[in-house]
Scaffold this motif. Structure first.
Motif, PDB file in Angstrom:
ATOM      1  N   CYS A 161       9.358 -22.440  -0.119  1.00 43.27           N
ATOM      2  CA  CYS A 161       8.395 -22.355  -1.219  1.00 43.27           C
ATOM      3  C   CYS A 161       7.452 -21.191  -0.927  1.00 43.27           C
ATOM      4  O   CYS A 161       6.786 -21.167   0.116  1.00 43.27           O
ATOM      5  N   CYS A 194       3.811 -22.254  -0.301  1.00 39.41           N
ATOM      6  CA  CYS A 194       3.661 -22.897   1.014  1.00 39.41           C
ATOM      7  C   CYS A 194       3.659 -21.830   2.117  1.00 39.41           C
ATOM      8  O   CYS A 194       2.909 -21.951   3.096  1.00 39.41           O
ATOM      9  N   HIS A 213       2.114 -29.384  -0.944  1.00 33.28           N
ATOM     10  CA  HIS A 213       3.143 -28.978  -1.898  1.00 33.28           C
ATOM     11  C   HIS A 213       3.301 -30.028  -2.997  1.00 33.28           C
ATOM     12  O   HIS A 213       3.834 -31.106  -2.766  1.00 33.28           O
ATOM     13  N   HIS A 262       5.253 -24.533  -7.116  1.00 31.88           N
ATOM     14  CA  HIS A 262       4.155 -25.123  -6.322  1.00 31.88           C
ATOM     15  C   HIS A 262       2.949 -25.061  -7.247  1.00 31.88           C
ATOM     16  O   HIS A 262       2.557 -23.966  -7.688  1.00 31.88           O
TER      17      HIS A 262
HETATM   18 ZN    ZN Z   1       4.924 -25.285  -1.832  1.00 29.09          ZN
END
Ligand code: ZN
Ligand code: AMP
Length: 112
Positions: free
Chosen positions: A3, A6, A45, A96
């Motif tokens: 991600c 992230c 997340h 996200h």
């Molecule tokens: Zn994420």
């Protein structure tokens, strides 16, 4: 987890940070759509607005508190727009949860 945001939280991908605390990160959008365009994200997340629930929603209120504070600091007294895209039809490209904050130009409504 694969991600992008992230990775930004983890410092693995650089970002132009505006604010950070234990729960939230704010950074400038890499492809600004207005003279001021930053993103506020939970560090945790959450894939999209569709996954906000009773367990994780506290951070959403914190995000809006932060947006009001940053808007004051950045002198956005003329107004701004907070946008959260959700899913394919909503135009979400990063999975996200994030809140766009756009300002310093006249923003059309309704959006295209
Ligand atoms: Zn994420
Ligand atoms: P959305 O299309 O609503 O999912 O928004 C994703 C946003 O993330 C877009 O406005 C992108 O320009 C922005 N974005 C993508 N990669 C980065 C990055 N590395 N740093 C900052 N913003 C990014």
């Amino acid at each position: 987890m694969d991600c992008l945001f992230c990775k930004i939280v983890a410092g693995e991908v650089p970002s132009n940070k505006l604010y950070e605390d234990d729960d939230l990160l704010a950074f400038y959008d890499i492809d600004p759509q207005a003279p001021v365009h930053f993103l506020v994200i939970p560090k945790a997340h959450i894939p999209s607005p569709a996954q906000i629930d009773a367990q994780n929603c506290e951070v959403v209120g914190k995000a809006f508190c932060l947006i009001a504070k940053l808007a004051q600091e950045l002198h956005l007294e003329n107004g701004y727009r907070v946008v959260t895209n959700c899913g394919a039809d909503g135009g979400q490209t990063v999975g996200h949860l994030h809140f766009h904050v756009l300002a310093k130009r006249n923003l059309a409504w309704p959006p295209g």
